[in-house]
Design a protein around this motif. Structure first.
Motif, short mmCIF file in Angstrom:
data_model
loop_
_atom_site.label_atom_id
_atom_site.label_comp_id
_atom_site.label_asym_id
_atom_site.label_seq_id
_atom_site.Cartn_x
_atom_site.Cartn_y
_atom_site.Cartn_z
N ALA A 222 9.34 11.56 4.38
CA ALA A 222 9.08 11.53 2.94
C ALA A 222 8.30 12.75 2.50
CB ALA A 222 8.32 10.25 2.59
N GLN A 223 7.43 13.21 3.38
CA GLN A 223 6.63 14.41 3.06
C GLN A 223 7.48 15.68 3.18
OE1 GLN A 223 3.39 14.97 5.76
NE2 GLN A 223 2.89 17.01 5.00
N LYS B 27 8.97 7.83 9.04
CA LYS B 27 9.32 7.61 7.64
C LYS B 27 8.34 8.34 6.72
CE LYS B 27 11.34 3.05 8.53
NZ LYS B 27 11.20 1.59 8.33
N GLN B 28 7.07 8.29 7.10
CA GLN B 28 6.06 8.98 6.30
C GLN B 28 6.28 10.50 6.36
OE1 GLN B 28 2.05 8.00 7.45
NE2 GLN B 28 1.21 9.89 6.55
N ILE B 29 6.56 11.02 7.56
CA ILE B 29 6.77 12.47 7.72
C ILE B 29 8.03 12.92 6.97
CG2 ILE B 29 7.32 14.27 9.41
CD1 ILE B 29 5.48 12.82 11.37
N THR C 110 0.84 -1.20 0.00
CA THR C 110 0.00 0.00 0.00
C THR C 110 0.88 1.25 0.00
OG1 THR C 110 -0.09 -0.07 2.42
CG2 THR C 110 -1.86 -1.18 1.23
N PRO D 174 2.07 4.90 0.92
CA PRO D 174 1.91 5.69 2.15
C PRO D 174 0.77 6.68 2.01
CG PRO D 174 4.21 5.61 1.46
CD PRO D 174 3.42 5.02 0.36
N ARG D 175 -0.03 6.69 3.05
CA ARG D 175 -1.17 7.62 3.03
C ARG D 175 -0.66 9.05 3.09
NH1 ARG D 175 -4.08 9.95 7.15
NH2 ARG D 175 -2.89 8.73 8.69
N PRO D 176 -0.99 9.82 2.11
CA PRO D 176 -0.50 11.21 2.12
C PRO D 176 -1.06 11.96 3.32
CG PRO D 176 -2.18 10.92 0.43
CD PRO D 176 -1.87 9.55 0.96
N PRO D 177 -0.16 12.58 4.10
CA PRO D 177 -0.65 13.29 5.29
C PRO D 177 -1.49 14.50 4.90
CG PRO D 177 1.66 13.76 4.93
CD PRO D 177 1.29 12.71 3.94
N GLY E 139 7.30 3.98 11.63
CA GLY E 139 6.52 4.11 10.40
C GLY E 139 6.01 5.53 10.19
N LEU E 140 5.60 6.17 11.28
CA LEU E 140 5.11 7.54 11.17
C LEU E 140 6.23 8.49 10.75
CD1 LEU E 140 2.91 9.70 11.65
CD2 LEU E 140 3.62 9.74 14.07
#
Length: 279
Positions: free
Chosen positions: A200-201, A196-198, A151, A153-156, A193-194
């Motif tokens: 990336a943003q 990594k998402q931040i 899946t 990553p959900r875009p923040p 996980g959070l």
């Protein structure tokens, strides 16, 4: 005796002789007639001979039971490729028993583990003097479905600092300890996980791991303990793939409690590693 008397006596004698002669002639004639009648009478044929005795009934041939397959099963009947199924069977009154698909001759009772790579039908055949019997079972081999695609990553929908504040979890510690407990490991795994998402943003975003202690102990001791706790949390995040150069640590000791009651529940809330946005 006078001559007349002699004549008269002779005459009487002659009469008696004549009568006797006639009687004997009559008897003789009667015997001749009887003999003649007997000779002329039709002879009666002798009775026929008795019929020959009926032949004895042949004894019936001994009964020969038909071979019977009492049961033939495959458990489980549906497998995935690489798994096995067990064939089980029981047979009566058979002298020759076999299973196809490369198994061959078998005993009247038994089990056999099979590893089919595709759906396969196994046929058990039993033969004997009384005939044949057969039964089949099918082992269905299913292919495992492909793994779902990863899946994205959900875009923040929030800025990095707000997202970190709302979704990060604290890692808690035992009294006077800086070891990562199982529940702290779970919390830091989600935090990794959070982050990594931040990251990336926002490639310029950094995070601070704060070390906190409860109120017990001196300020100097708790500052050192808080430092060990923040370092332990950072090391775990790095092991989980978070870039170490985007993380720094700080210890507040017992100076910033989030709970002020003198209870074990309150002290536990203060023994923590907390994530905050870097400057």
């Amino acid at each position: 005796m006078s001559e007349s008397d002699r004549l008269h006596a002779f005459k009487r004698t002659g009469d008696r002789s004549a009568r006797l002669y006639r009687k004997m002639s009559a008897v003789l004639l009667a015997l001749v007639l009887i003999a003649f009648a007997s000779g002329c009478k039709k002879k009666v044929p002798p009775p026929p001979p008795p019929p020959p005795p009926a032949p004895a009934a042949a004894e019936p041939a001994p009964r020969v039971d038909r071979p019977t397959i009492n049961n033939f099963t495959a458990e489980p009947s549906t497998i995935e490729r690489g798994q096995s199924s067990t064939l089980s069977w029981s047979i009566s009154n058979a002298t020759d028993m076999s299973i196809n698909s490369g198994i061959g001759a078998v005993q009247s009772q038994g089990q056999r583990q099979v590893f089919p790579t595709n759906t396969t039908t196994y046929t058990l055949t039993a033969r004997g003097p009384g005939g044949n019997d057969s039964r089949s079972v099918t082992v269905t081999v299913s292919t495992a479905p492909p793994p779902p695609p990863p899946t994205a990553p959900r875009p923040p929908t929030l800025d990095a600092g707000t997202l970190l504040q709302r979704e990060s979890q604290d890692a808690f510690f035992d009294y006077d300890k800086s070891d990562i407990r199982p529940d702290a490991r779970d919390a830091l795994t989600k935090d990794a996980g959070l982050l990594k998402q931040i990251f990336a943003q926002d490639p310029n975003f950094s995070v601070v791991v704060e070390g906190h202690c409860d109120e017990r102990g001196s300020a100097e001791y708790n500052l050192a303990l808080g430092d060990r706790r923040s370092s332990a949390a950072k090391d775990m995040l790095v092991q989980l793939g978070v870039p170490g150069d985007r993380i720094r640590t700080i210890s507040y000791g017992k100076e910033r409690p989030q709970c002020t009651e003198a209870t074990e529940d309150c002290w536990q809330k203060n023994r923590r590693a907390h994530l905050s946005a870097g400057q």
